[in-house]
Design a protein around this motif. Structure first.
Motif, PDB file in Angstrom:
ATOM      1  N   VAL A 193       0.845  -1.188   0.000  1.00 43.34           N
ATOM      2  CA  VAL A 193       0.000   0.000   0.000  1.00 43.34           C
ATOM      3  C   VAL A 193       0.883   1.241   0.000  1.00 43.34           C
ATOM      4  O   VAL A 193       1.680   1.448   0.904  1.00 43.34           O
ATOM      5  CB  VAL A 193      -0.952   0.007   1.217  1.00 43.34           C
ATOM      6  N   ASP A 194       0.725   2.046  -1.031  1.00 44.22           N
ATOM      7  CA  ASP A 194       1.523   3.264  -1.187  1.00 44.22           C
ATOM      8  C   ASP A 194       0.605   4.480  -1.068  1.00 44.22           C
ATOM      9  O   ASP A 194       0.379   5.198  -2.029  1.00 44.22           O
ATOM     10  CB  ASP A 194       2.240   3.251  -2.535  1.00 44.22           C
ATOM     11  N   SER A 195       0.057   4.657   0.109  1.00 42.67           N
ATOM     12  CA  SER A 195      -0.890   5.734   0.351  1.00 42.67           C
ATOM     13  C   SER A 195      -0.886   6.059   1.828  1.00 42.67           C
ATOM     14  O   SER A 195      -0.529   5.216   2.652  1.00 42.67           O
ATOM     15  CB  SER A 195      -2.298   5.295  -0.094  1.00 42.67           C
ATOM     16  N   ASP A 196      -1.290   7.264   2.160  1.00 33.10           N
ATOM     17  CA  ASP A 196      -1.398   7.637   3.570  1.00 33.10           C
ATOM     18  C   ASP A 196      -2.779   7.322   4.128  1.00 33.10           C
ATOM     19  O   ASP A 196      -2.997   7.417   5.320  1.00 33.10           O
ATOM     20  CB  ASP A 196      -1.108   9.127   3.759  1.00 33.10           C
ATOM     21  N   LEU A 197      -3.708   6.958   3.244  1.00 29.15           N
ATOM     22  CA  LEU A 197      -5.057   6.609   3.657  1.00 29.15           C
ATOM     23  C   LEU A 197      -5.413   5.258   3.065  1.00 29.15           C
ATOM     24  O   LEU A 197      -5.307   5.052   1.856  1.00 29.15           O
ATOM     25  CB  LEU A 197      -6.064   7.657   3.171  1.00 29.15           C
ATOM     26  N   LEU A 198      -5.807   4.328   3.912  1.00 30.96           N
ATOM     27  CA  LEU A 198      -6.223   3.008   3.467  1.00 30.96           C
ATOM     28  C   LEU A 198      -7.582   2.694   4.066  1.00 30.96           C
ATOM     29  O   LEU A 198      -7.781   2.824   5.276  1.00 30.96           O
ATOM     30  CB  LEU A 198      -5.212   1.945   3.904  1.00 30.96           C
ATOM     31  N   VAL A 199      -8.518   2.284   3.210  1.00 29.27           N
ATOM     32  CA  VAL A 199      -9.843   1.872   3.653  1.00 29.27           C
ATOM     33  C   VAL A 199      -9.970   0.374   3.444  1.00 29.27           C
ATOM     34  O   VAL A 199      -9.712  -0.130   2.348  1.00 29.27           O
ATOM     35  CB  VAL A 199     -10.952   2.619   2.874  1.00 29.27           C
ATOM     36  N   LEU A 200     -10.369  -0.329   4.500  1.00 34.54           N
ATOM     37  CA  LEU A 200     -10.632  -1.763   4.451  1.00 34.54           C
ATOM     38  C   LEU A 200     -12.119  -1.947   4.721  1.00 34.54           C
ATOM     39  O   LEU A 200     -12.605  -1.581   5.787  1.00 34.54           O
ATOM     40  CB  LEU A 200      -9.801  -2.499   5.494  1.00 34.54           C
ATOM     41  N   GLU A 201     -12.821  -2.515   3.763  1.00 39.43           N
ATOM     42  CA  GLU A 201     -14.281  -2.588   3.827  1.00 39.43           C
ATOM     43  C   GLU A 201     -14.763  -4.036   3.764  1.00 39.43           C
ATOM     44  O   GLU A 201     -14.253  -4.831   2.982  1.00 39.43           O
ATOM     45  CB  GLU A 201     -14.859  -1.811   2.639  1.00 39.43           C
ATOM     46  N   GLY A 202     -15.776  -4.340   4.571  1.00 43.68           N
ATOM     47  CA  GLY A 202     -16.384  -5.664   4.527  1.00 43.68           C
ATOM     48  C   GLY A 202     -15.812  -6.631   5.537  1.00 43.68           C
ATOM     49  O   GLY A 202     -15.746  -7.833   5.291  1.00 43.68           O
ATOM     50  N   VAL A 203     -15.425  -6.118   6.677  1.00 38.44           N
ATOM     51  CA  VAL A 203     -14.791  -6.938   7.709  1.00 38.44           C
ATOM     52  C   VAL A 203     -15.616  -8.190   8.018  1.00 38.44           C
ATOM     53  O   VAL A 203     -15.060  -9.277   8.192  1.00 38.44           O
ATOM     54  CB  VAL A 203     -14.573  -6.092   8.983  1.00 38.44           C
ATOM     55  N   GLU A 204     -16.927  -8.048   8.046  1.00 38.16           N
ATOM     56  CA  GLU A 204     -17.776  -9.190   8.406  1.00 38.16           C
ATOM     57  C   GLU A 204     -17.624 -10.350   7.433  1.00 38.16           C
ATOM     58  O   GLU A 204     -17.726 -11.516   7.828  1.00 38.16           O
ATOM     59  CB  GLU A 204     -19.252  -8.759   8.527  1.00 38.16           C
ATOM     60  N   LEU A 205     -17.336 -10.071   6.165  1.00 38.87           N
ATOM     61  CA  LEU A 205     -17.127 -11.152   5.194  1.00 38.87           C
ATOM     62  C   LEU A 205     -15.788 -11.841   5.397  1.00 38.87           C
ATOM     63  O   LEU A 205     -15.677 -13.061   5.228  1.00 38.87           O
ATOM     64  CB  LEU A 205     -17.242 -10.626   3.765  1.00 38.87           C
ATOM     65  N   TRP A 206     -14.756 -11.072   5.741  1.00 38.98           N
ATOM     66  CA  TRP A 206     -13.463 -11.691   6.034  1.00 38.98           C
ATOM     67  C   TRP A 206     -13.572 -12.595   7.262  1.00 38.98           C
ATOM     68  O   TRP A 206     -12.989 -13.678   7.303  1.00 38.98           O
ATOM     69  CB  TRP A 206     -12.389 -10.630   6.234  1.00 38.98           C
ATOM     70  N   ILE A 207     -14.350 -12.147   8.243  1.00 41.02           N
ATOM     71  CA  ILE A 207     -14.545 -12.966   9.444  1.00 41.02           C
ATOM     72  C   ILE A 207     -15.330 -14.231   9.095  1.00 41.02           C
ATOM     73  O   ILE A 207     -15.019 -15.321   9.588  1.00 41.02           O
ATOM     74  CB  ILE A 207     -15.242 -12.148  10.544  1.00 41.02           C
ATOM     75  N   LYS A 208     -16.321 -14.102   8.234  1.00 39.15           N
ATOM     76  CA  LYS A 208     -17.098 -15.280   7.829  1.00 39.15           C
ATOM     77  C   LYS A 208     -16.187 -16.328   7.202  1.00 39.15           C
ATOM     78  O   LYS A 208     -16.320 -17.523   7.479  1.00 39.15           O
ATOM     79  CB  LYS A 208     -18.195 -14.886   6.843  1.00 39.15           C
ATOM     80  N   GLU A 209     -15.249 -15.893   6.373  1.00 37.33           N
ATOM     81  CA  GLU A 209     -14.291 -16.827   5.758  1.00 37.33           C
ATOM     82  C   GLU A 209     -13.447 -17.524   6.825  1.00 37.33           C
ATOM     83  O   GLU A 209     -13.173 -18.716   6.711  1.00 37.33           O
ATOM     84  CB  GLU A 209     -13.403 -16.111   4.743  1.00 37.33           C
TER      85      GLU A 209
END
Length: 149
Positions: free
Chosen positions: A42-58
């Motif tokens: 990641v080459d940015s000062d702002l990172l958005v991670l979306e959909g945490v509930e789906l990663w947890i489901k996996e």
């Protein structure tokens, strides 16, 4: 870290875009992206991670609740390490609240709901700021003196 939660289709994504502006560094589980732990690319000062509930489901598909929590806490550690390597960085984590309402009958869905609740508690404990979004409006429920955005 800024943790944002709220009900499904309540405007979390739009609120983040309005609050932070558009960003190229947006990783979404809704686009079937695997749980990111290594953020070196990641080459940015702002990172958005979306959909945490789906990663947890996996995670719950192949692990018991104890192992899910271990993996999750390590993932949060990696994310915070990325954010703290540069004081200009901000990590925004978006997760839909699936923990309210009727408890699911199916064991796998109960596990998912339980682990998601614990994971959100872990995020909340580490976050400098937490907002709940309902119907496009935010309510800040946590903001520490360390928050600089």
């Amino acid at each position: 870290m800024h943790f944002i939660t709220g009900g499904a289709f309540n405007g979390k994504r739009e609120w983040v875009k309005k609050t932070y502006g558009l960003t190229d560094s947006w990783i979404s589980a809704y686009q079937e992206t695997a749980l990111p732990s290594d953020l070196i690319q990641v080459d940015s000062d702002l990172l958005v991670l979306e959909g945490v509930e789906l990663w947890i489901k996996e995670l719950t598909k192949t692990n018991d609740s104890f192992r899910c929590r271990e993996i999750w806490k390590q993932t949060i550690h990696y994310w915070l390490t990325w954010e703290q390597e540069n004081n200009q960085r901000t990590l925004v984590v978006i997760g839909t609240d699936i923990t309210k309402g009727i408890v699911p009958v199916e064991g796998e869905n109960r596990l998912w709901r339980d682990v998601t609740g614990w994971a959100y508690q872990d995020l909340a404990a580490q976050a400098n700021k937490i907002d709940i979004i309902w119907y496009g409006c935010n309510q800040t429920i946590k903001q520490t003196g360390e928050w600089n955005r």
